[in-house]
Design a protein around this motif. Structure first.
Motif, mmCIF file in Angstrom:
data_model
loop_
_atom_site.group_PDB
_atom_site.id
_atom_site.type_symbol
_atom_site.label_atom_id
_atom_site.label_comp_id
_atom_site.label_asym_id
_atom_site.label_seq_id
_atom_site.Cartn_x
_atom_site.Cartn_y
_atom_site.Cartn_z
ATOM 1 N N SER A 75 0.887 -1.242 0.134
ATOM 2 C CA SER A 75 0.054 0.038 -0.128
ATOM 3 C C SER A 75 0.963 1.278 -0.073
ATOM 4 N N TRP A 76 2.072 1.215 0.209
ATOM 5 C CA TRP A 76 3.072 2.325 0.167
ATOM 6 C C TRP A 76 3.014 2.880 -0.970
ATOM 7 N N ARG A 77 2.649 2.154 -2.427
ATOM 8 C CA ARG A 77 2.518 2.585 -3.743
ATOM 9 C C ARG A 77 1.462 3.694 -3.681
ATOM 10 N N VAL A 78 0.477 3.811 -3.063
ATOM 11 C CA VAL A 78 -0.455 4.984 -2.982
ATOM 12 C C VAL A 78 -0.363 6.111 -1.889
ATOM 13 N N GLU A 79 0.898 5.920 -1.281
ATOM 14 C CA GLU A 79 0.948 6.861 -0.199
ATOM 15 C C GLU A 79 1.601 8.196 -0.505
ATOM 16 N N ARG A 80 1.722 9.283 0.360
ATOM 17 C CA ARG A 80 1.953 10.517 -0.031
ATOM 18 C C ARG A 80 3.442 10.587 -0.798
ATOM 19 N N ASP A 81 3.186 11.559 -1.852
ATOM 20 C CA ASP A 81 4.502 11.863 -2.518
ATOM 21 C C ASP A 81 4.694 10.739 -3.668
ATOM 22 N N ARG A 82 3.965 9.724 -3.733
ATOM 23 C CA ARG A 82 4.023 8.893 -4.865
ATOM 24 C C ARG A 82 3.274 9.369 -6.067
ATOM 25 N N PRO A 83 3.399 8.813 -7.341
ATOM 26 C CA PRO A 83 2.976 9.196 -8.397
ATOM 27 C C PRO A 83 1.388 9.157 -8.556
ATOM 28 N N ALA A 84 0.722 8.361 -7.575
ATOM 29 C CA ALA A 84 -0.547 8.056 -7.930
ATOM 30 C C ALA A 84 -1.152 8.965 -6.735
ATOM 31 N N TYR A 85 -0.597 9.683 -5.953
ATOM 32 C CA TYR A 85 -1.241 10.344 -4.790
ATOM 33 C C TYR A 85 -1.881 11.746 -5.407
ATOM 34 N N ASP A 138 -6.409 2.576 -15.934
ATOM 35 C CA ASP A 138 -5.058 2.366 -16.670
ATOM 36 C C ASP A 138 -4.037 3.140 -15.955
ATOM 37 N N GLU A 139 -4.292 4.471 -16.161
ATOM 38 C CA GLU A 139 -3.320 5.608 -15.469
ATOM 39 C C GLU A 139 -2.965 5.294 -14.061
ATOM 40 N N LEU A 140 -3.877 4.549 -13.298
ATOM 41 C CA LEU A 140 -3.646 4.314 -12.041
ATOM 42 C C LEU A 140 -2.471 3.454 -11.891
ATOM 43 N N LYS A 141 -2.911 2.194 -12.643
ATOM 44 C CA LYS A 141 -1.879 1.024 -12.825
ATOM 45 C C LYS A 141 -0.504 1.539 -13.069
ATOM 46 N N ALA A 142 -0.360 2.461 -14.132
ATOM 47 C CA ALA A 142 0.951 2.810 -14.539
ATOM 48 C C ALA A 142 1.541 3.419 -13.352
ATOM 49 N N ASN A 143 0.937 4.339 -12.702
ATOM 50 C CA ASN A 143 1.628 5.118 -11.692
ATOM 51 C C ASN A 143 2.043 4.291 -10.438
ATOM 52 N N LEU A 144 1.217 3.250 -9.980
ATOM 53 C CA LEU A 144 1.511 2.547 -9.067
ATOM 54 C C LEU A 144 2.706 1.738 -9.552
ATOM 55 N N ALA A 145 2.838 1.205 -10.769
ATOM 56 C CA ALA A 145 3.821 0.600 -11.091
ATOM 57 C C ALA A 145 5.318 1.201 -10.981
ATOM 58 N N ILE A 146 5.362 2.548 -11.377
ATOM 59 C CA ILE A 146 6.438 3.410 -11.235
ATOM 60 C C ILE A 146 6.720 4.016 -10.069
ATOM 61 N N ALA A 147 6.225 3.501 -8.977
ATOM 62 C CA ALA A 147 6.434 4.265 -7.706
ATOM 63 C C ALA A 147 7.846 3.509 -7.064
ATOM 64 N N ASN A 148 8.451 4.613 -6.352
ATOM 65 C CA ASN A 148 9.746 4.323 -5.489
ATOM 66 C C ASN A 148 9.282 4.199 -3.922
#
Length: 213
Positions: free
Chosen positions: A183-193, A200-210
């Motif tokens: 769930s860190w993939r959707v936390e603050r300062d990640r691309p999906a936040y 489709d855009e959300l899946k892509a943003n989750l995939a590129i999260a650090n």
């Protein structure tokens, strides 16, 4: 009729309450200042809502929303939420909450901290990466092109099933990240936040999260 207990009546909690009542849910909502301070909100929500203490809101809810600052996590009542699906909207703001070493190091997530506090509940990530105003405005029926999507994560399949249905009832598609550990993939300062995105855009943003900045 399903009753939604909401612990926390700030921007997210009050908006989830509005959306839930519109979708046909009963709502029992609490804040840290006492039920009497929620009179105006309850009057706005109508006959399907009432104010209560946090413990009473937790006990009344078939499903419970926890939407309080992370620093107040330890104040969430445990026993009234046992066995229930608990929607976690928490985000980590060290400026507000103070530094939490395990979060700073990427060793856990905000939702895992709540699950640890509520060992008998079924925590599921919800509503943490959408501006509160959009919960009642950026909505659309299922199948609408470019419908907004929201992410979720849980270690419990029935919790994911519920939030998927609830999101849909409110007007959103769902993207399941997987277990709470992801769930860190959707936390603050990640691309999906707090970005307006379709599935489709959300899946892509989750995939590129650090994991770490």
């Amino acid at each position: 009729m399903t009753t939604l207990g909401i612990i926390g009546a700030g921007h997210i909690g009050s908006q989830v309450a509005r959306a839930a009542v519109k979708a046909g849910y009963d709502v029992v909502i609490a804040n840290s200042r006492g039920p009497e301070t929620l009179a105006d909100l309850v009057a706005e929500l109508g006959d399907h809502a009432r104010a209560a203490t946090a413990a009473d809101a937790g006990a009344a809810g078939d499903v419970v929303v926890v939407t309080v600052p992370l620093r107040a996590l330890e104040q969430i009542p445990v026993e009234p939420l046992a066995g229930k699906i608990v929607l976690d909207t928490n985000n980590y703001y060290y400026e507000r909450d103070g530094h939490i070493d395990a979060l700073d190091k990427g060793e856990t997530t905000t939702s895992q901290l709540l699950q640890q506090h509520l060992p008998s509940s079924k925590v599921v990530k919800a509503f943490n990466h959408i501006p509160s105003a959009d919960i009642t405005t950026d909505v659309a029926p299922a199948g609408t092109p470019n419908r907004r999507a929201l992410a979720t994560a849980s270690d419990h399949a029935d919790a994911v099933e519920f939030i998927t249905r609830f999101y849909d009832e409110l007007g959103f598609d769902t993207v399941n990240i997987g277990p709470l550990s992801e769930s860190w993939r959707v936390e603050r300062d990640r691309p999906a936040y707090v970005v307006r995105q379709n599935a489709d855009e959300l899946k892509a943003n989750l995939a590129i999260a650090n994991r770490l900045p």
